[in-house]
Scaffold this motif. Structure first.
Motif, PDB file in Angstrom:
ATOM      1  N   THR A 185      51.939  45.105  31.537  1.00 46.39           N
ATOM      2  CA  THR A 185      50.681  44.596  32.084  1.00 46.39           C
ATOM      3  C   THR A 185      49.722  44.156  30.990  1.00 46.39           C
ATOM      4  OG1 THR A 185      50.891  46.033  34.013  1.00 46.39           O
ATOM      5  CG2 THR A 185      48.688  45.195  33.517  1.00 46.39           C
ATOM      6  N   GLU A 217      38.136  46.814  37.585  1.00 42.09           N
ATOM      7  CA  GLU A 217      39.055  47.193  38.656  1.00 42.09           C
ATOM      8  C   GLU A 217      38.316  47.602  39.925  1.00 42.09           C
ATOM      9  OE1 GLU A 217      42.094  50.024  37.466  1.00 42.09           O
ATOM     10  OE2 GLU A 217      41.944  49.321  35.399  1.00 42.09           O
ATOM     11  N   GLY A 228      38.296  45.162  42.711  1.00 42.99           N
ATOM     12  CA  GLY A 228      39.549  44.672  43.255  1.00 42.99           C
ATOM     13  C   GLY A 228      40.077  43.450  42.532  1.00 42.99           C
ATOM     14  N   SER A 229      40.828  42.635  43.254  1.00 41.49           N
ATOM     15  CA  SER A 229      41.516  41.507  42.618  1.00 41.49           C
ATOM     16  C   SER A 229      40.549  40.506  41.995  1.00 41.49           C
ATOM     17  CB  SER A 229      42.410  40.802  43.639  1.00 41.49           C
ATOM     18  OG  SER A 229      41.658  40.285  44.722  1.00 41.49           O
ATOM     19  N   ARG A 230      39.389  40.322  42.605  1.00 45.71           N
ATOM     20  CA  ARG A 230      38.409  39.383  42.030  1.00 45.71           C
ATOM     21  C   ARG A 230      37.840  39.924  40.721  1.00 45.71           C
ATOM     22  NH1 ARG A 230      34.079  38.093  46.343  1.00 45.71           N
ATOM     23  NH2 ARG A 230      33.499  36.470  44.819  1.00 45.71           N
ATOM     24  N   GLU A 289      40.645  39.031  33.350  1.00 50.77           N
ATOM     25  CA  GLU A 289      41.611  38.107  32.751  1.00 50.77           C
ATOM     26  C   GLU A 289      40.891  36.984  32.008  1.00 50.77           C
ATOM     27  OE1 GLU A 289      44.159  36.649  35.788  1.00 50.77           O
ATOM     28  OE2 GLU A 289      45.081  38.607  36.207  1.00 50.77           O
ATOM     29  N   ILE A 297      39.569  41.871  38.644  1.00 47.95           N
ATOM     30  CA  ILE A 297      40.652  41.694  37.673  1.00 47.95           C
ATOM     31  C   ILE A 297      40.696  40.249  37.198  1.00 47.95           C
ATOM     32  CG2 ILE A 297      43.150  41.772  37.340  1.00 47.95           C
ATOM     33  CD1 ILE A 297      41.845  44.504  37.460  1.00 47.95           C
ATOM     34  N   ALA A 298      40.425  39.297  38.086  1.00 47.01           N
ATOM     35  CA  ALA A 298      40.391  37.889  37.680  1.00 47.01           C
ATOM     36  C   ALA A 298      39.302  37.647  36.646  1.00 47.01           C
ATOM     37  CB  ALA A 298      40.183  36.995  38.903  1.00 47.01           C
TER      38      ALA A 298
END
Length: 280
Positions: free
Chosen positions: A112, A69, A72-74, A80, A76-77
């Protein structure tokens, strides 16, 4: 047809692969030790290496969400993708996110990580019950519906935990013991192992005053770098030792980025733990 419960899948994985959970903890110092940059590229290389090395041989992988986290979003990718690839290779994934809240917020956290179509769907999730065990109900219900599980913080190994978990309620039970009792009730009718487990530190010493027989798994951090050994498990967990899922992170990860060295370390820990459990 209902999905196979997490507890049944975990029992089979532990019997076949050995009772070991390895953390995926890409904190900055470990990235540096591996010669990796403290950025998304380093994070991705680290996570891919751990999954490649271990997902096909250990029972459980446990990514620590916070270390992903922070990018950021990258980040989280990357998380995943790591979850997806680890599960495809046969490892069970316990998401170490320690979520805890009330009402619709807890339900959103559950969706989530435990929603069957969620990008971060995991086999189990760590949760904090210290807004009251009942606040976890949305996660309990969704986990049961989707064949997933929970690990509830009950008797953690950090020294600060005692001020809450060892506090004595009006009925004479400690808060930690109360959490264990709730979990035993959740698991009452589940075989061969319930899906609702507790986090109980392997470094805590004699826990014979607590009823650890919750018919569910006991996720036990502390083996390796924190000082506990496989030989300590029987003394800490007593008759419940067969349901213990010892977690090792730095003790294995320090051998990276060499894939073979990671595998050899994980195999060694798994064999030591299996032998200690069988001897108990």
């Amino acid at each position: 047809m209902s999905p196979e419960p997490f507890g049944a899948r975990l029992r089979r994985a532990m019997d076949e692969r050995g009772p070991l959970c390895v953390g995926i903890d890409p904190h900055a110092s470990l990235l540096a030790d591996w010669g990796l940059s403290d950025d998304v590229a380093g994070l991705e290389r680290f996570s891919r290496t751990v999954v490649e090395a271990l997902a096909g041989r250990v029972a459980v992988l446990k990514p620590q969400s916070a270390f992903f986290e922070r990018f950021g979003s990258r980040g989280i990718a990357v998380l995943e993708k790591s979850v997806e690839e680890a599960r495809e290779a046969g490892a069970l994934v316990v998401m170490d996110a320690k979520r805890g809240d009330i009402g619709s917020t807890m339900a959103a956290y559950a969706e989530t990580f435990l929603g069957k179509d969620a990008p971060l769907f995991s086999d189990a999730l760590t949760v904090s019950p210290y807004l009251g065990y009942g606040s976890l109900r949305p996660a309990v219900e969704l986990a049961r519906e989707n064949g997933a599980g929970l690990f509830v913080l009950a008797l953690t190994s950090n020294p600060e935990g005692g001020e809450v978990q060892h506090a004595v309620r009006g009925d004479g039970r400690t808060v930690g013991a109360t959490m264990l009792a709730h979990l035993a009730a959740e698991n009452a009718a589940q075989t061969p192992l319930g899906s609702f487990g507790a986090v109980v530190g392997a470094t805590l010493g004699d826990l014979s005053s607590y009823d650890l027989d919750i018919n569910g798994p006991l996720l036990a951090p502390g083996i390796g770098a924190q000082g506990a050994t496989a030989a300590d498990l029987a003394g800490v967990f007593g008759a419940a030792v067969r349901n213990v899922v010892p977690n090792v992170s730095r003790g294995v990860l320090r051998h990276g980025p060499d894939v073979l060295a990671l595998r050899e370390s994980a195999d060694r820990f798994a064999e030591e733990i299996r032998a200690a459990v069988e001897a108990a």
